[in-house]
Scaffold this active site. Sequence first.
Site, mmCIF file in Angstrom:
data_model
loop_
_atom_site.group_PDB
_atom_site.id
_atom_site.type_symbol
_atom_site.label_atom_id
_atom_site.label_comp_id
_atom_site.label_asym_id
_atom_site.label_seq_id
_atom_site.Cartn_x
_atom_site.Cartn_y
_atom_site.Cartn_z
ATOM 1 N N ASP A 122 -76.760 -81.222 111.314
ATOM 2 C CA ASP A 122 -75.358 -80.871 111.497
ATOM 3 C C ASP A 122 -74.492 -82.123 111.406
ATOM 4 O OD1 ASP A 122 -76.338 -78.433 111.899
ATOM 5 O OD2 ASP A 122 -75.830 -78.280 114.033
ATOM 6 N N GLU A 138 -75.078 -84.913 109.727
ATOM 7 C CA GLU A 138 -74.943 -85.366 108.335
ATOM 8 C C GLU A 138 -73.933 -84.491 107.597
ATOM 9 O OE1 GLU A 138 -79.318 -87.153 107.219
ATOM 10 O OE2 GLU A 138 -79.127 -85.019 107.602
ATOM 11 N N TYR A 139 -73.997 -83.187 107.896
ATOM 12 C CA TYR A 139 -73.065 -82.251 107.263
ATOM 13 C C TYR A 139 -71.625 -82.613 107.656
ATOM 14 C CZ TYR A 139 -70.794 -77.856 106.017
ATOM 15 O OH TYR A 139 -69.954 -76.921 105.477
ATOM 16 N N SER A 196 -67.063 -43.255 100.034
ATOM 17 C CA SER A 196 -67.906 -43.266 101.230
ATOM 18 C C SER A 196 -69.169 -42.473 100.907
ATOM 19 C CB SER A 196 -67.167 -42.675 102.412
ATOM 20 O OG SER A 196 -66.800 -41.371 102.088
ATOM 21 N N LEU A 197 -70.104 -42.469 101.809
ATOM 22 C CA LEU A 197 -71.380 -41.814 101.539
ATOM 23 C C LEU A 197 -71.485 -40.526 102.345
ATOM 24 C CD1 LEU A 197 -73.647 -44.960 101.867
ATOM 25 C CD2 LEU A 197 -73.161 -43.736 99.760
ATOM 26 N N GLU A 247 -81.944 -49.216 101.135
ATOM 27 C CA GLU A 247 -81.373 -50.425 101.760
ATOM 28 C C GLU A 247 -80.984 -50.143 103.197
ATOM 29 O OE1 GLU A 247 -77.878 -51.326 99.535
ATOM 30 O OE2 GLU A 247 -79.005 -51.804 97.717
ATOM 31 N N LYS A 279 -78.363 -49.831 106.170
ATOM 32 C CA LYS A 279 -76.930 -49.533 106.252
ATOM 33 C C LYS A 279 -76.342 -50.391 107.369
ATOM 34 C CE LYS A 279 -73.682 -45.668 106.219
ATOM 35 N NZ LYS A 279 -72.680 -46.246 107.074
ATOM 36 N N ASP A 312 -73.852 -51.886 109.928
ATOM 37 C CA ASP A 312 -72.747 -51.242 110.631
ATOM 38 C C ASP A 312 -71.605 -52.243 110.804
ATOM 39 O OD1 ASP A 312 -71.356 -49.303 111.868
ATOM 40 O OD2 ASP A 312 -72.508 -49.316 113.735
ATOM 41 N N ARG A 349 -61.343 -51.674 102.607
ATOM 42 C CA ARG A 349 -61.498 -50.372 101.972
ATOM 43 C C ARG A 349 -60.210 -49.549 102.090
ATOM 44 N NH1 ARG A 349 -63.198 -45.343 103.713
ATOM 45 N NH2 ARG A 349 -64.139 -44.118 102.064
ATOM 46 N N GLU A 371 -70.507 -55.662 103.164
ATOM 47 C CA GLU A 371 -70.135 -55.360 104.541
ATOM 48 C C GLU A 371 -69.955 -56.655 105.324
ATOM 49 O OE1 GLU A 371 -69.981 -52.151 104.737
ATOM 50 O OE2 GLU A 371 -70.138 -51.529 106.827
ATOM 51 N N TYR A 384 -73.757 -55.537 98.532
ATOM 52 C CA TYR A 384 -74.610 -54.462 98.026
ATOM 53 C C TYR A 384 -74.098 -53.822 96.732
ATOM 54 C CZ TYR A 384 -71.240 -51.987 101.010
ATOM 55 O OH TYR A 384 -70.094 -51.545 101.608
ATOM 56 N N LYS A 395 -80.065 -45.019 97.089
ATOM 57 C CA LYS A 395 -79.261 -44.992 95.860
ATOM 58 C C LYS A 395 -80.155 -44.748 94.658
ATOM 59 C CE LYS A 395 -76.311 -48.519 97.885
ATOM 60 N NZ LYS A 395 -75.934 -49.920 97.945
ATOM 61 N N LYS A 432 -78.694 -41.308 108.501
ATOM 62 C CA LYS A 432 -78.214 -41.946 109.741
ATOM 63 C C LYS A 432 -79.233 -41.837 110.870
ATOM 64 C CE LYS A 432 -73.894 -42.305 110.371
ATOM 65 N NZ LYS A 432 -72.688 -43.040 110.227
ATOM 66 N N CYS A 443 -55.349 -50.500 147.020
ATOM 67 C CA CYS A 443 -56.730 -50.975 146.916
ATOM 68 C C CYS A 443 -57.633 -50.018 147.703
ATOM 69 C CB CYS A 443 -56.820 -52.388 147.490
ATOM 70 S SG CYS A 443 -58.490 -53.063 147.461
ATOM 71 N N CYS A 497 -60.094 -50.580 149.488
ATOM 72 C CA CYS A 497 -60.686 -51.137 150.703
ATOM 73 C C CYS A 497 -59.920 -50.642 151.947
ATOM 74 C CB CYS A 497 -60.683 -52.660 150.667
ATOM 75 S SG CYS A 497 -59.061 -53.359 150.942
ATOM 76 N N CYS A 509 -56.131 -56.592 143.124
ATOM 77 C CA CYS A 509 -55.759 -56.575 144.533
ATOM 78 C C CYS A 509 -55.597 -58.038 144.943
ATOM 79 C CB CYS A 509 -56.861 -55.923 145.371
ATOM 80 S SG CYS A 509 -56.622 -56.195 147.138
ATOM 81 N N CYS A 512 -58.949 -58.904 151.667
ATOM 82 C CA CYS A 512 -59.570 -57.655 151.200
ATOM 83 C C CYS A 512 -61.087 -57.756 151.418
ATOM 84 C CB CYS A 512 -59.244 -57.438 149.723
ATOM 85 S SG CYS A 512 -60.241 -56.175 148.935
HETATM 86 S S1 IVH Z 1 -73.113 -48.458 99.239
HETATM 87 C C1 IVH Z 1 -70.491 -45.418 97.099
HETATM 88 N N1 IVH Z 1 -74.798 -49.836 100.711
HETATM 89 O O1 IVH Z 1 -71.402 -47.601 104.528
HETATM 90 C C2 IVH Z 1 -71.316 -46.098 98.074
HETATM 91 N N2 IVH Z 1 -72.809 -49.017 101.731
HETATM 92 O O2 IVH Z 1 -70.229 -44.607 104.305
HETATM 93 C C3 IVH Z 1 -70.829 -47.406 98.418
HETATM 94 N N3 IVH Z 1 -72.542 -49.641 104.070
HETATM 95 O O3 IVH Z 1 -68.252 -47.817 103.022
HETATM 96 C C4 IVH Z 1 -71.485 -47.952 99.583
HETATM 97 N N4 IVH Z 1 -74.417 -50.794 104.245
HETATM 98 O O4 IVH Z 1 -69.100 -49.817 104.337
HETATM 99 C C5 IVH Z 1 -73.635 -49.159 100.674
HETATM 100 N N5 IVH Z 1 -76.354 -51.098 101.893
HETATM 101 C C6 IVH Z 1 -75.194 -50.435 101.848
HETATM 102 C C7 IVH Z 1 -74.358 -50.327 102.982
HETATM 103 C C8 IVH Z 1 -73.170 -49.588 102.882
HETATM 104 C C9 IVH Z 1 -73.323 -50.376 104.883
HETATM 105 C C10 IVH Z 1 -71.266 -48.979 104.481
HETATM 106 C C11 IVH Z 1 -70.116 -49.244 103.562
HETATM 107 C C12 IVH Z 1 -69.643 -47.910 103.085
HETATM 108 C C13 IVH Z 1 -70.204 -46.998 104.121
HETATM 109 C C14 IVH Z 1 -70.484 -45.653 103.470
#
Ligand code: IVH
Length: 686
Positions: free
Chosen positions: A45, A47-48, A94-95, A125, A127, A129, A148, A189, A241, A304, A328, A422, A424, A441, A446
């Site tokens: 660190d 050196e960086y 979205s998925l 893959e 997912k 969060d 998004r 993400e 992704y 996918k 999920k 309060c 108490c 309080c 107290c």
């Molecule tokens: S693919 C059309 N891959 O999940 C699909 N999404 O409900 C595009 N997410 O909006 C998304 N990990 O924010 C994809 N390995 C992954 C993901 C991923 C998390 C989220 C992403 C997306 C939401 C879909």
Amino acid sequence: MTDDKVIEFFPNTQKEDEKRIIELKELIKRHDKAYYIEAQPTITDREYDELFKELQKLEIKYPQLITEDSPTQRVGGDSLKEFERIAHVKAMLSLSNTYSEVEVRDFDRRVSEALPGEDVKYVAELKYDGVALSLKYKHGKLDSAVTRGDGFAGDNITENVKTIKSIPLSIGDLKIEGKEIKNFEVRGEVYLTEQDFLRINELREEAGEKIYANPRNLTAGTLKLLDPKQVAQRPLKFVCYYFDSSEINPVSHHENIKIIKQLGFPIGESIELCNNLDDVFSFIDLWEKQRNTLPFQIDGIVLKVDSIKQQEILGTVARSPRWAIAYKYEAENAQTLLNGITLQVGRTGIITPVAELEPVFLAGSTISRATLHNADYISERDIRIGDTVVIEKGGEVIPKVTKVVLEKRLPNAIEFKFPELCPCDLKSPISRLEGEVSYLCTHPECPWQIRRRIEHFASRNGMNIEGLGEKVVEQFVELGYLKNVADIYSLHQHREEIKELDRWGEKSTDNLLEAIEKSKDTSFHRVLFSLGIRFIGEGSAKILAKQFKVLDKLKSATIEELNSVYEIGDKMAESVFQFFRNDKELEIVERLRDAGVNFQLKEEELVAKDMTLSGKTFVLTGELSSMSRGEAKSKIESLGGKVTGTVSKNTSYVVVGDSPGSKYDKALKLGVQILNEEQFLETINK
Ligand code: IVH
């Protein structure tokens, strides 16, 4: 002669400086990648930091040479008033979610029916969060980062995103099938690790600020900050992704992932090309079992169709692609009845509402109480007494009420109104300070606060007085033996009475008095923490103890002096200052000191650190059985040594573990001293 003087007498020519700037930018970029993306740092660190400072100095000298992709530009630019809205070229979809094997089989059937006679491969893959982000690169440089939003247009958060170290500001030369890739979009993400989330929340709670429910909310809240400098303080991470570029014709998703990786973006922790549904289910099962071992939260897996051509044939329905689904995982949660809300008074007077629940089993234990944090937490979620609520184990231990199951709300559910007094016996009025989320309080007598303060003082992380737990404190406060923490050191005067109490005897009484005596020798920072000064947690107590060394220096410190200490913020400085201006607190502190409680750094904390490895450079290769590479590195650095990634004739030692790499051969070739694990342990434990 110092380096500065060399510069004075033999200044570099501008040409040389320009060359060095380019060189430094490249070097730092390489080290950022090794650290933030490959998780294999090749320099220390320090050196960086030296490289970084050298670049900063040169850029101050030649501001006209600062480029947008310089690593120095990641520290966060000026604040914005609001974010600009930018439309997505291709909608961010979205998925659709699935929750069972049957639904996954249905998805597979629909895919096969739309692609008669074709072989279909899937990519599975994790997912993540977090929060979805689109990044556009033009001429190899990061041009925009957009959220998004509603899927069609999102917020331009480029300035914030520039502070995320794992996102390259510019990319190197990459040719695929002879074509250079310079203009493209990637999506992914943004997320925070669970550890970083807990740490930030803890600091916020200590500082009386709003805490976040989960890492995703904290990530979203961070990306929305209008001051990029604040964003730079949070260790946001990125995982990529999706890749799209008009410069090439992509064939498959898994090939795209390879390109993403070659371009220098971090890719998912686990990505699998599946030939059939069995492979898919094994992946789902594996991560369902192992997801707790990941340092970040996932809420499922994404499946996918691999072929881009097949993806195009399948197309999109509503706002989700037909070629992908999310599977999920269930969050570990349970539903139960909220029977009531009680109030707890903390040691600093903060009043916390607590959910009294119909007991329910969740993730290994029966839960009957859960925190509701503060009044806002309750009103934002419209939590009413009599509601059916969802509880979750947030970030492991403490259960919390996350939401109400509105469909199950009964007409007689009662809205909760925060009381004005309060809970108490003194029933003193409570108030909410400007800008703070909690009711307080402020009555100095107290009894609930007194109990909590004494409990805190005696707790394991405080003075660690064995035998002085919650029940005993409650009993002794009721009996009038304890009115404040200083009374603990006068408990011996009640020895005869305690001995005669229910469940007490001669031996247990003497054990307690002995533990109290022993606690007088506790280290200064723990004593400071035990005092229960508002906003002063274990970390800040350590910093204060180290800085001021003895009580009297801390007592007389001005707000400015306190504030100038690194990591001691305004609120903490003000709170410490006020604490030592309060006669009641001062009297208690003096009584503690008179009783013999330690109020200064100890000899061993004062003497200089052992720097036996100062000036020595180490290279580590292969696996050690007694410690990880990170631990070995920290140990060497704590003794003043350096760890680097490449062997040269200047290397002092090469430490060789199991299955060493080419560094071992190089060490032999250059004749550098080699240490096996045993010799290494001897060197660091000398
Ligand atoms: S693919 C059309 N891959 O999940 C699909 N999404 O409900 C595009 N997410 O909006 C998304 N990990 O924010 C994809 N390995 C992954 C993901 C991923 C998390 C989220 C992403 C997306 C939401 C879909």
